[in-house]
Design a protein around this motif. Structure first.
Motif, short mmCIF file in Angstrom:
data_model
loop_
_atom_site.label_atom_id
_atom_site.label_comp_id
_atom_site.label_asym_id
_atom_site.label_seq_id
_atom_site.Cartn_x
_atom_site.Cartn_y
_atom_site.Cartn_z
N ARG A 54 0.85 -1.20 0.00
CA ARG A 54 0.00 0.00 0.00
C ARG A 54 0.88 1.24 0.00
N GLY A 60 3.27 5.34 -3.91
CA GLY A 60 4.58 5.11 -4.53
C GLY A 60 4.91 3.63 -4.59
N SER A 104 2.92 8.09 4.50
CA SER A 104 3.43 8.48 3.18
C SER A 104 4.95 8.47 3.22
N ASP A 105 5.55 7.70 2.31
CA ASP A 105 7.01 7.66 2.24
C ASP A 105 7.58 9.05 1.95
N ASN A 165 -5.92 12.31 -1.16
CA ASN A 165 -5.07 11.56 -0.23
C ASN A 165 -5.99 10.86 0.78
N LYS A 166 -5.38 10.14 1.72
CA LYS A 166 -6.13 9.35 2.70
C LYS A 166 -7.30 10.12 3.30
#
Ligand code: RUB
Length: 312
Positions: A19, A22, A132-133, A209-210
């Motif tokens: 998940r 990216g 988020s990376d 986004n989330k």
């Protein structure tokens, strides 16, 4: 579908074992590479058909993160450029395009960390949502540079990706506070900057986004707290240039509660939301920092779009 790992990767994207936009993009590129490597096709046409099947299977897994179609498009565009080539050339092209996407994607996250860290000041209190990376790369890079930062992390119901973030940040030594999603407005006045990632960015600069991101943006806006988005350029959604709307994924209600316990109650579980561009101060990409109003130009440039052309 050939290689068993291709099916596994698709399943793991669907079930969210893999998940984060990216990672999903890189996993899709990996699946296409495996499919190309293991293809038993004896003709170029047969090979292209197999790749197309894998691509459409991957695209059916999750609808919101545009990193997935953009990764698939990156690999298949490489094949289109080799139109008429023999099987060996096509196979080689698919593998090298997939490798290139993965390398470019990893590099982008690192560069975003470096560029974004310049906008983090010593003593900043930050807030992030989900996992988020890109957002964490900014925070960790600033911290590694010796800036004293601390971070509020939301739990991010229902899948609680915030727990992954708190583990990662605290392991890196960053002072971290876990809060429930509904505590955001309570704490927002203690925060200097909000930093989140993105699954898709529309041509008008809206950020998908989330779920819950837009409420945080609203609270930040009200409290005059800066709101940053960290996203690689393959998070920009080319279809939005011609008016396509980004589909918001709704996942099974079981992720929230056992529906049987609440007969006659409808349970909805949208897992992403849209933050309007007015609430976004800047977007940190690997190409530099842009205002949300520059999203249109970025998409045009990236996808070499000409008026009238349909993009994904
Ligand atoms: C993850 C999520 C992340 C973005 C960006 O949602 O919303 O903020 O994908 O992440 P899910 P990254 O857990 O449902 O996939 O910067 O790592 O691409």
């Amino acid at each position: 579908m050939g290689h068993p790992d291709v099916k596994r990767i698709a399943r793991e994207i669907r079930t969210m074992k893999i998940r984060g936009a990216g990672r999903v993009g890189r996993a899709a590129a990996t699946a296409l590479k495996l499919a190309a490597k293991s293809s038993k096709a004896s003709t170029s046409a047969g090979f292209l058909k197999e790749i197309e099947e894998v691509a459409s299977h991957l695209l059916s897994t999750r609808p919101t993160a545009v990193s997935l179609p953009n990764a698939v498009r990156f690999v298949t565009l490489g094949l289109k450029r080799e139109r008429g080539a023999d099987l060996v050339t096509l196979r080689r092209a698919a593998i090298s395009r997939a490798d290139e996407f993965i390398r470019m994607s990893r590099m982008a996250v690192k560069t975003i960390g470096e560029i974004g860290a310049r906008r983090v000041s010593d003593g900043d209190v930050l807030m992030t949502h989900c996992n988020s990376d890109c957002a964490l790369a900014v925070i960790k890079t600033a911290f590694e540079q010796g800036k004293h930062v601390e971070v509020f992390v939301t739990e991010s119901r229902p899948a609680r990706q915030g727990l992954i973030s708190v583990r990662e940040l605290s392991r890196a030594g960053v002072p971290t506070t876990l809060i429930v999603d509904s505590a955001v407005r309570h704490f927002i006045r203690d925060v200097d900057k909000v930093i989140v990632g993105a699954d898709s960015i529309a041509a008008n600069g809206a950020v998908i986004n989330k779920i819950g991101t837009s409420q945080i943006a609203l609270a930040a806006h009200e409290a005059r707290v800066l709101f940053f988005v960290a996203a690689e350029s393959y998070k920009f959604h080319p279809g939005t240039l011609v008016g396509r709307l980004v589909e918001i994924e709704e996942r099974p209600p079981e992720e929230i509660v056992k529906p049987k316990r609440f007969p006659r109650v409808k349970i909805r579980n949208p897992v992403f939301d849209v933050t309007p561009p007015d609430y976004v101060d800047l977007i940190i990409t690997e190409r530099g920092i842009i205002p949300p109003s520059a999203a249109y130009t970025i998409i045009q440039e990236l996808f070499e779009w000409r008026p009238g052309e349909e993009l994904i």
